[in-house]
Design a protein around this motif. Structure first.
Motif, PDB file in Angstrom:
ATOM      1  N   ARG A   1      -7.241   0.476  -2.150  1.00 23.07           N
ATOM      2  CA  ARG A   1      -7.254   1.404  -1.021  1.00 23.07           C
ATOM      3  C   ARG A   1      -6.607   2.746  -1.388  1.00 23.07           C
ATOM      4  O   ARG A   1      -7.099   3.808  -0.986  1.00 23.07           O
ATOM      5  CB  ARG A   1      -6.533   0.771   0.178  1.00 23.07           C
TER       6      ARG A   1
ATOM      7  N   GLU B   1       0.832  -1.203   0.000  1.00 18.27           N
ATOM      8  CA  GLU B   1       0.000   0.000   0.000  1.00 18.27           C
ATOM      9  C   GLU B   1       0.864   1.251   0.000  1.00 18.27           C
ATOM     10  O   GLU B   1       0.591   2.217  -0.737  1.00 18.27           O
ATOM     11  CB  GLU B   1      -0.940   0.001   1.204  1.00 18.27           C
TER      12      GLU B   1
ATOM     13  N   GLU C   1      -5.850  -5.416  -3.542  1.00 18.85           N
ATOM     14  CA  GLU C   1      -6.487  -4.743  -2.412  1.00 18.85           C
ATOM     15  C   GLU C   1      -5.746  -3.466  -2.019  1.00 18.85           C
ATOM     16  O   GLU C   1      -6.373  -2.438  -1.736  1.00 18.85           O
ATOM     17  CB  GLU C   1      -6.553  -5.696  -1.219  1.00 18.85           C
ATOM     18  N   SER C   2      -4.421  -3.519  -2.009  1.00 21.84           N
ATOM     19  CA  SER C   2      -3.662  -2.319  -1.647  1.00 21.84           C
ATOM     20  C   SER C   2      -3.825  -1.238  -2.708  1.00 21.84           C
ATOM     21  O   SER C   2      -3.919  -0.048  -2.393  1.00 21.84           O
ATOM     22  CB  SER C   2      -2.184  -2.669  -1.445  1.00 21.84           C
TER      23      SER C   2
END
Length: 387
Positions: free
Chosen positions: A340, A308, A336-337
Motif C-alpha cells: 500500500r 503501514e 500488504e502494508s
C-alpha cells in the motif's frame, strides 16, 4: 545505492542475483531460503571485508570460538572460514571465490589463497643493500596441492572494487587476527555507513551510544514522530542513568519518555516492544545515512495496525537520509502494508521472493523473483502467495 545485487558462493547462495533493486526492498521467503544471508552479505560488503568483522560473523553462528580471537589458531581459523563458502568447504580451484555487490559498481571479492614469502633486497640511493623484506607470492591452489614445501601459507584475500579502482588485503591465517586487524593497510578499507537491526532487541547502552553519536538535536523530532505512531501523547525522550548505575559507579542507560499530562517520565520498556522497536529503527537509520539500513524481520514487535504508518516513515527517512533499505519478513500483514505504501512511491519500493529454482538446469539454486509496484498490486489483489 545498489541498482542490482549479485552474491556468489557465499554460504547457501551459490549464484544469486536480483535486479532491479529499489530504495526500499522487502525480502520474503520461507525459512532457510537465504533472507538473513542476504543481509549478512550486505553487512560484509558495507564493512569492506574487515577481518575483525569476518571473525564476529563466525562467532555469531558458533562457527568460531570467541577465545580464538587473539591466539595463534591457524587451524581453527581455517576450519572456520570454510563456513563462508557454499557447501561449507574451502575452494578447490582459484575460480571458487566469494563475490558480493554489483557487477558494474561497488563490490568485494573473498578468496582463499596459498602463498609463499619471498625475500627481496631493497637498495639505497647509492646501490647498497639497506634492508631485506618479504613479499607475498601467490601459489595456485592446484599447484599447492602437489608441493611439499612447508613454507606455503594460507590466507584470505579481500578485494574491494568501486568503478575502476581496486584494493586488496590479505589476511594471513598463520598470524593472529588481532595483529592483522591493526595493520596500516586495514585503515584503507572503504566502508559504507550502515545500520543493522537484528531480530532481537539491541542493548540499551548501545542505543544510548547511537543517540549521542548519530542524532543531532533537529533529528530528535523524527524519533518522537516515530514513537507517536503507537503513543500519540509522547512529548519527549531521554536516556538517563539508572539507580543501579549510580550505586555501582558506572553507566547503565535507560530510555524514558515524557507523556502529555504525566508529571513523571515513564521507562520506554514499560510501554511494550513496539515502542522499543521504533526507537531502534530511527536510531539505526541515522547510523545508515548515505548507506544501508538492514532490518531482519521488520514486523517484530509491531502490531499489524501500525505497520503501514511505519512503512511510510521508512520510505520518508530513506529519501531524507539518502539510504537504501533491505528488510525481511514472514508476515502477510507486513507485505500488504508495504504494498500500500509502495504504490505511492513509484520505482522506490521493490519486493523480491527467495526460493529454490524448480529448473533442472539450476539444480535447486536459490533464486529471486522480483515484484515491482505493479506486480505487487496484482499479486495481492489475487491473493497470490509471495511469501
Amino acid at each position: 545505492m545498489l541498482d542490482q545485487l549479485h552474491i556468489r558462493n557465499f554460504r547457501m547462495l551459490e549464484d544469486f542475483s536480483v535486479k532491479p533493486l529499489g530504495r526500499v526492498n522487502l525480502i520474503v521467503g520461507r525459512n532457510n531460503s537465504g533472507k538473513s544471508t542476504v543481509l549478512e552479505a550486505l553487512r560484509l560488503l558495507a564493512e569492506g571485508g574487515n577481518g575483525r568483522f569476518l571473525q564476529s560473523l563466525l562467532v555469531e553462528h558458533d562457527e568460531l570460538k570467541a577465545d580464538d580471537f587473539d591466539a595463534d589458531q591457524a587451524d581453527a581459523t581455517l576450519s572456520a572460514i570454510r563456513h563462508f563458502f557454499t557447501g561449507r568447504a574451502l575452494p578447490k580451484t582459484d575460480d571458487d571465490f566469494i563475490f558480493i555487490g554489483s557487477d558494474i559498481g561497488k563490490c568485494i571479492k573473498l578468496e582463499h589463497v596459498f602463498f609463499e614469502l619471498k625475500e627481496e633486497q631493497v637498495k639505497d640511493g647509492v646501490g647498497n643493500v639497506s634492508e631485506g623484506r618479504y613479499r607475498q607470492v601467490r601459489v595456485p591452489i592446484l599447484k599447492s596441492a602437489v608441493k611439499s614445501d612447508q613454507a606455503i601459507r594460507q590466507g584470505l584475500t579481500v578485494t574491494q572494487q568501486n568503478g575502476g579502482g581496486a584494493y586488496s588485503k590479505l589476511w594471513d591465517m598463520a598470524v593472529p587476527w588481532s595483529s592483522n586487524r591493526t595493520s596500516a593497510a586495514d585503515a584503507s578499507l572503504d566502508k559504507i555507513p550502515y545500520g543493522f537491526i537484528p531480530t532481537h532487541f539491541v542493548d540499551q547502552d548501545n542505543l544510548a551510544s547511537l543517540w549521542d553519536r548519530f542524532l543531532p538535536p533537529p533529528a530528535e523530532q523524527r524519533v518522537l514522530a516515530a514513537l507517536r505512531i503507537i503513543e500519540p501523547h509522547v512529548e519527549g525522550l531521554a536516556f538517563i542513568n539508572t539507580p543501579r548505575a549510580r550505586d555501582n559507579g558506572h553507566a547503565d542507560w535507560m530510555p524514558v519518555v515524557k507523556l502529555r499530562g504525566q508529571a513523571e517520565p515513564i521507562p520506554l520498556n514499560s510501554m511494550g516492544d513496539g515502542m522499543f522497536r521504533l526507537l531502534q529503527l530511527v536510531l539505526a537509520s541515522a547510523q545508515a545515512k548515505g548507506g544501508f539500513l538492514l532490518v531482519d524481520e521488520f514486523e517484530n514487535g509491531l502490531h499489524f495496525t501500525v505497520q503501514e504508518a511505519v512503512w511510510r516513515l521508512v520510505f520518508q527517512i530513506a529519501v531524507e537520509l539518502d539510504m537504501q533499505v533491505f528488510a525481511t519478513t514472514h508476515s502477510w500483514d507486513c507485505i500488504e502494508s508495504f504494498v500500500r505504501v509502495a504504490k505511492a512511491h513509484p520505482k522506490e519500493g521493490v519486493l523480491f521472493k527467495m526460493s529454490r529454482s524448480r529448473l533442472t538446469s539450476d539444480a535447486g539454486k536459490i533464486i529471486a523473483t522480483v515484484y515491482d509496484e505493479e506486480r505487487l498490486a496484482l499479486a495481492t489483489a489475487m491473493e497470490m502467495e509471495v511469501r
